[in-house]
Motif scaffolding. Sequence first.
Motif, PDB file in Angstrom:
ATOM      1  N   SER A   1       3.201   0.715   3.367  1.00 49.55           N
ATOM      2  CA  SER A   1       3.051  -0.410   4.290  1.00 49.55           C
ATOM      3  C   SER A   1       3.530  -1.668   3.582  1.00 49.55           C
ATOM      4  N   LEU A   2       4.077  -2.588   4.361  1.00 47.26           N
ATOM      5  CA  LEU A   2       4.665  -3.814   3.833  1.00 47.26           C
ATOM      6  C   LEU A   2       3.801  -5.013   4.192  1.00 47.26           C
ATOM      7  N   PRO A   3       4.023  -6.150   3.539  1.00 46.51           N
ATOM      8  CA  PRO A   3       3.209  -7.333   3.836  1.00 46.51           C
ATOM      9  C   PRO A   3       3.243  -7.754   5.301  1.00 46.51           C
ATOM     10  N   CYS A   4       4.358  -7.505   5.991  1.00 50.31           N
ATOM     11  CA  CYS A   4       4.463  -7.901   7.400  1.00 50.31           C
ATOM     12  C   CYS A   4       3.692  -6.978   8.334  1.00 50.31           C
ATOM     13  N   GLY A   5       3.174  -5.853   7.817  1.00 55.42           N
ATOM     14  CA  GLY A   5       2.423  -4.907   8.646  1.00 55.42           C
ATOM     15  C   GLY A   5       3.176  -3.635   8.958  1.00 55.42           C
TER      16      GLY A   5
ATOM     17  N   ASP B   1       0.857  -1.186   0.000  1.00 56.06           N
ATOM     18  CA  ASP B   1       0.000   0.000   0.000  1.00 56.06           C
ATOM     19  C   ASP B   1       0.892   1.234   0.000  1.00 56.06           C
ATOM     20  N   ILE B   2       0.616   2.155  -0.916  1.00 56.46           N
ATOM     21  CA  ILE B   2       1.325   3.435  -0.954  1.00 56.46           C
ATOM     22  C   ILE B   2       0.449   4.441  -0.220  1.00 56.46           C
TER      23      ILE B   2
ATOM     24  N   ALA C   1      11.474  -2.288  16.190  1.00 57.92           N
ATOM     25  CA  ALA C   1      11.480  -3.735  16.006  1.00 57.92           C
ATOM     26  C   ALA C   1      10.687  -4.073  14.744  1.00 57.92           C
ATOM     27  N   ILE C   2      11.297  -4.841  13.852  1.00 60.65           N
ATOM     28  CA  ILE C   2      10.644  -5.262  12.619  1.00 60.65           C
ATOM     29  C   ILE C   2      10.199  -6.719  12.725  1.00 60.65           C
TER      30      ILE C   2
ATOM     31  N   TYR D   1      16.713  -4.278   0.844  1.00 63.09           N
ATOM     32  CA  TYR D   1      15.346  -4.140   1.329  1.00 63.09           C
ATOM     33  C   TYR D   1      15.114  -5.047   2.533  1.00 63.09           C
ATOM     34  N   LEU D   2      14.070  -4.762   3.288  1.00 60.00           N
ATOM     35  CA  LEU D   2      13.795  -5.488   4.517  1.00 60.00           C
ATOM     36  C   LEU D   2      13.445  -6.943   4.229  1.00 60.00           C
ATOM     37  N   PRO D   3      13.751  -7.854   5.160  1.00 67.39           N
ATOM     38  CA  PRO D   3      13.345  -9.247   4.975  1.00 67.39           C
ATOM     39  C   PRO D   3      11.841  -9.344   4.777  1.00 67.39           C
TER      40      PRO D   3
END
Length: 250
Positions: free
Chosen positions: A98-102, A87-88, A166-167, A122-124
Amino acid sequence: MDSSISVTGLKGLPLIQKGDDIAALICNTVRLLDGDILCIATTIVSKANGYSRLLEDVIPGEQACSIASVTGEDPRFLQVVLDQAVDIIIETPFTLTSLPCGHVGVRSGVDASNVEHGYAVYLPPDPMGEASRIAERIREISGVSCRVILTDTCGRAFRRGQTGHAIGWSGMTAIRDFRGDCDLFGKVLEITEEAVIDEIAGFSNFVMGESNNGVPVVLFRGCPAWSGHDEMYFTKQEDIIRRSLQKEKC
């Protein structure tokens, strides 16, 4: 309760390359104890797993080029940002996604610092799974049960400056829930939920530094256990800031 907590930045770890065993490198650097908390920068987790893109191989799309025309950023970098997002939320003056992990973050948490020239890391995609796998690997190597937090640097609403967040996490709940407890005067607490893993991640970021310190892992020893839950992220319906930003965009 013993309130003595030690915090140690682990120095001497090599520059992480794709395929490196981060858990093994940590175990070779320090003797761990049950209950320790390891805060690990997501950058080295991403590098070890190959979560990076060579920018010269990225072909930016129309949206990335449009944003770049306003922000002055490399459209190829912005394409990597957009590729990670579900989501942009806003495009400019910075891209908030927003990323798939929330996780919600600026530029999807994509970074070009502390990574080889010409690359963006990029983030895991599954930070919870990565934290769990590192904790399990440490248990295999050392027999020690550690708690693990994967951290990333993020800005904050209403305040200048960045802090560690925390990710992903394993071995603990994200939130320490005080609801139902009583304060010093016997009043029942109704809304108090403490984001403990963000508090720990924030201090670890202070130890790691933001430039060339070379401290991607921080060890916390003596932190007591706590009880709570893992509902770290607001739902879209609960998140009034997101709703306001997206309403403004429309």
